[in-house]
Design a protein around this motif. Structure first.
Motif, short mmCIF file in Angstrom:
data_model
loop_
_atom_site.label_atom_id
_atom_site.label_comp_id
_atom_site.label_asym_id
_atom_site.label_seq_id
_atom_site.Cartn_x
_atom_site.Cartn_y
_atom_site.Cartn_z
N ILE A 50 2.30 -0.87 -15.32
CA ILE A 50 0.91 -1.31 -15.12
C ILE A 50 0.03 -0.46 -16.02
O ILE A 50 0.16 0.76 -16.07
CB ILE A 50 0.49 -1.29 -13.63
N VAL A 51 -0.84 -1.14 -16.78
CA VAL A 51 -1.61 -0.46 -17.82
C VAL A 51 -2.84 -1.29 -18.17
O VAL A 51 -2.82 -2.52 -18.07
CB VAL A 51 -0.71 -0.26 -19.08
N ALA A 52 -3.89 -0.61 -18.56
CA ALA A 52 -5.06 -1.27 -19.13
C ALA A 52 -5.17 -0.83 -20.58
O ALA A 52 -5.14 0.37 -20.86
CB ALA A 52 -6.32 -0.90 -18.35
N ALA A 53 -5.25 -1.79 -21.51
CA ALA A 53 -5.23 -1.45 -22.93
C ALA A 53 -6.20 -2.33 -23.72
O ALA A 53 -6.38 -3.51 -23.41
CB ALA A 53 -3.81 -1.62 -23.49
N GLU B 87 -11.53 -2.88 -11.75
CA GLU B 87 -10.20 -2.86 -12.36
C GLU B 87 -9.34 -1.81 -11.66
O GLU B 87 -8.15 -2.02 -11.42
CB GLU B 87 -10.35 -2.57 -13.86
N MET B 88 -9.94 -0.69 -11.34
CA MET B 88 -9.20 0.37 -10.63
C MET B 88 -8.77 -0.08 -9.24
O MET B 88 -7.68 0.25 -8.76
CB MET B 88 -10.06 1.64 -10.57
N LYS B 89 -9.63 -0.89 -8.58
CA LYS B 89 -9.27 -1.46 -7.28
C LYS B 89 -8.04 -2.36 -7.41
O LYS B 89 -7.16 -2.39 -6.54
CB LYS B 89 -10.43 -2.28 -6.69
N GLY C 72 -4.59 13.68 -15.11
CA GLY C 72 -5.78 12.88 -15.39
C GLY C 72 -6.33 12.16 -14.18
O GLY C 72 -7.44 11.62 -14.24
N ILE C 73 -5.58 12.11 -13.09
CA ILE C 73 -6.08 11.45 -11.88
C ILE C 73 -7.01 12.42 -11.16
O ILE C 73 -6.66 13.58 -10.95
CB ILE C 73 -4.92 11.02 -10.96
N PRO C 74 -8.22 11.95 -10.81
CA PRO C 74 -9.15 12.85 -10.11
C PRO C 74 -8.49 13.47 -8.88
O PRO C 74 -7.77 12.79 -8.15
CB PRO C 74 -10.30 11.91 -9.70
N GLU C 75 -8.74 14.76 -8.69
CA GLU C 75 -8.04 15.51 -7.65
C GLU C 75 -8.16 14.86 -6.27
O GLU C 75 -7.22 14.85 -5.49
CB GLU C 75 -8.58 16.95 -7.62
N PRO D 73 -2.30 13.03 -4.16
CA PRO D 73 -1.47 11.97 -4.73
C PRO D 73 -2.04 10.60 -4.40
O PRO D 73 -2.79 10.47 -3.44
CB PRO D 73 -0.14 12.18 -4.03
N LEU D 74 -1.71 9.59 -5.20
CA LEU D 74 -2.19 8.25 -4.92
C LEU D 74 -1.71 7.86 -3.51
O LEU D 74 -0.52 7.89 -3.23
CB LEU D 74 -1.69 7.27 -5.98
N ARG D 75 -2.66 7.54 -2.65
CA ARG D 75 -2.33 7.39 -1.23
C ARG D 75 -1.52 6.13 -0.94
O ARG D 75 -1.65 5.12 -1.63
CB ARG D 75 -3.59 7.44 -0.37
N ASN D 76 -0.69 6.26 0.09
CA ASN D 76 0.18 5.17 0.55
C ASN D 76 1.18 4.73 -0.50
O ASN D 76 1.68 3.60 -0.47
CB ASN D 76 -0.65 3.96 1.00
N ARG D 77 1.47 5.62 -1.46
CA ARG D 77 2.51 5.37 -2.44
C ARG D 77 3.32 6.65 -2.64
O ARG D 77 2.77 7.75 -2.55
CB ARG D 77 1.89 4.95 -3.80
N GLN D 78 4.60 6.48 -2.91
CA GLN D 78 5.43 7.62 -3.27
C GLN D 78 5.09 8.00 -4.71
O GLN D 78 5.18 7.16 -5.60
CB GLN D 78 6.91 7.22 -3.14
N LEU E 299 5.52 1.94 -13.14
CA LEU E 299 5.39 2.98 -14.15
C LEU E 299 3.93 2.99 -14.58
O LEU E 299 3.43 2.02 -15.16
CB LEU E 299 6.30 2.67 -15.33
N ILE E 300 3.23 4.08 -14.26
CA ILE E 300 1.77 4.08 -14.46
C ILE E 300 1.33 4.93 -15.65
O ILE E 300 0.14 5.20 -15.83
CB ILE E 300 1.02 4.47 -13.16
N GLY E 301 2.27 5.36 -16.48
CA GLY E 301 1.89 6.02 -17.73
C GLY E 301 2.34 7.47 -17.80
O GLY E 301 3.03 7.95 -16.90
N1 FOL Z 1 -3.41 0.39 -14.94
C1 FOL Z 1 -4.56 -0.29 -14.88
N2 FOL Z 1 -4.52 -1.62 -14.85
N3 FOL Z 1 -5.73 0.34 -14.84
C2 FOL Z 1 -5.81 1.68 -14.85
O1 FOL Z 1 -6.91 2.23 -14.80
C3 FOL Z 1 -4.63 2.46 -14.92
N4 FOL Z 1 -4.65 3.82 -14.90
C4 FOL Z 1 -3.50 4.48 -14.94
C5 FOL Z 1 -2.30 3.78 -15.02
N5 FOL Z 1 -2.27 2.45 -15.03
C6 FOL Z 1 -3.41 1.76 -14.97
C7 FOL Z 1 -3.46 5.98 -14.93
N6 FOL Z 1 -4.71 6.60 -14.58
C8 FOL Z 1 -6.33 6.65 -10.72
C9 FOL Z 1 -6.95 7.33 -11.76
C10 FOL Z 1 -6.40 7.29 -13.03
C11 FOL Z 1 -5.22 6.61 -13.28
C12 FOL Z 1 -4.60 5.94 -12.25
C13 FOL Z 1 -5.16 5.96 -10.97
C14 FOL Z 1 -6.92 6.67 -9.35
O2 FOL Z 1 -7.77 7.47 -9.04
N7 FOL Z 1 -6.51 5.72 -8.48
C15 FOL Z 1 -6.98 5.53 -7.12
C16 FOL Z 1 -8.17 4.62 -7.16
C17 FOL Z 1 -9.20 4.96 -6.16
C18 FOL Z 1 -10.43 4.07 -6.36
O3 FOL Z 1 -11.25 4.37 -7.23
O4 FOL Z 1 -10.53 3.03 -5.67
C19 FOL Z 1 -5.85 4.84 -6.34
O5 FOL Z 1 -5.85 4.99 -5.12
O6 FOL Z 1 -5.03 4.15 -6.96
#
Ligand code: FOL
Length: 230
Positions: free
Chosen positions: A10-13, A32-34, A62-65, A69-74, A133-135
């Motif tokens: 999963i990626v945004a490019a 998009e982040m949602k 790079g993920i805001p502290e 960890p990204l919640r509800n995911r391993q 795979l998130i990068g």
């Molecule tokens: N894929 C896509 N489609 N968009 C992205 O922004 C993206 N980002 C990453 C990898 N694949 C992606 C890597 N970077 C968060 C921050 C940066 C990040 C990935 C995730 C993050 O904070 N995620 C929270 C979102 C909370 C919110 O703002 O609602 C999460 O719970 O996933």
């Protein structure tokens, strides 16, 4: 190199495959982040199951502290030197692990996950326990390269294509997977390894109604796409 369940990138490019800038994302797109959060978290999982997200160490950084960890995911973090960095002390260790390679990360995941049953008519109704795979760019490159082999690590790409503005200042990039020619087709020629799915197939795979066509958010135009290996 394996019999692991294939991952979904999963990626945004951008149009030039730009994905990052100065250790972070080049844009701030809450909608998009949602989408990212909803897709990777998944829905209708068994109570004891959750999806996994595999990422490189710099992506973790790079993920805001407050979102780590990204919640509800391993959360599986890959680093050549896993002992060489610390997760911040506040991080609940239960849902985070460090690994020395992507294949080691995959090998640590439990085998069990619900496959489509004959009764479900070949359709995966369970949507259980997916691996994303998130990068970032190094790990994407490594695993998309691997995807040329017989047993690919990645068999699906959820690409958010950022159409405009161009974000030309990006300093890290996604390898140009769409150009990969690997499949032998008739006449000994090579066919494209990746093909874009219909929007309907994206909707079926994620299980909810993803917006079709150009989405505009804060002056940025983008489109949700799905690509699969032929
Ligand atoms: N894929 C896509 N489609 N968009 C992205 O922004 C993206 N980002 C990453 C990898 N694949 C992606 C890597 N970077 C968060 C921050 C940066 C990040 C990935 C995730 C993050 O904070 N995620 C929270 C979102 C909370 C919110 O703002 O609602 C999460 O719970 O996933």
């Amino acid at each position: 190199s394996s019999s692991y369940r294939p991952m979904t990138v999963i990626v945004a490019a951008t149009m030039k495959n730009g994905i990052g800038l100065n250790g972070g994302l080049p844009w701030r797109l809450p909608g998009e982040m949602k989408y990212f959060a909803r897709v990777t978290t998944g829905e209708n999982l068994d109570s004891e199951e959750c999806n996994a997200v595999v990422m490189g160490r710099k992506t973790w950084d790079g993920i805001p502290e407050k979102f780590r960890p990204l919640r509800n995911r391993q959360n599986l973090i890959v680093s050549r030197n896993p002992d060489g960095f610390d997760l911040s002390p506040s991080v609940p260790k239960l849902s985070v692990s460090k690994h020395s390679s992507v294949t080691h990360a995959l090998a640590s995941l439990p085998e069990r996950y619900t496959r489509p049953t004959p009764q479900s008519n070949g359709k995966d109704t369970s949507r259980s326990s997916r691996v994303f795979l998130i990068g970032g760019s190094q790990i994407y490159a490594q695993c998309l390269e691997e995807a040329k082999s017989k047993e690919p690590l990645v068999d699906r790409i959820l690409l958010t294509r950022v159409l405009e503005p161009a974000f030309d200042e990006c300093d890290v990039f996604l390898s140009d997977f769409a150009q990969q020619q690997t499949k032998k087709i008739s006449g000994g020629r090579e066919g494209k390894a990746w093909t874009q799915s219909e929007h309907r197939e994206l909707v079926d795979w994620v299980g909810w109604d993803v917006p079709e066509g150009v989405v505009e958010e804060k002056g940025v135009k983008y489109r949700y796409e799905m690509w699969v290996r032929l």
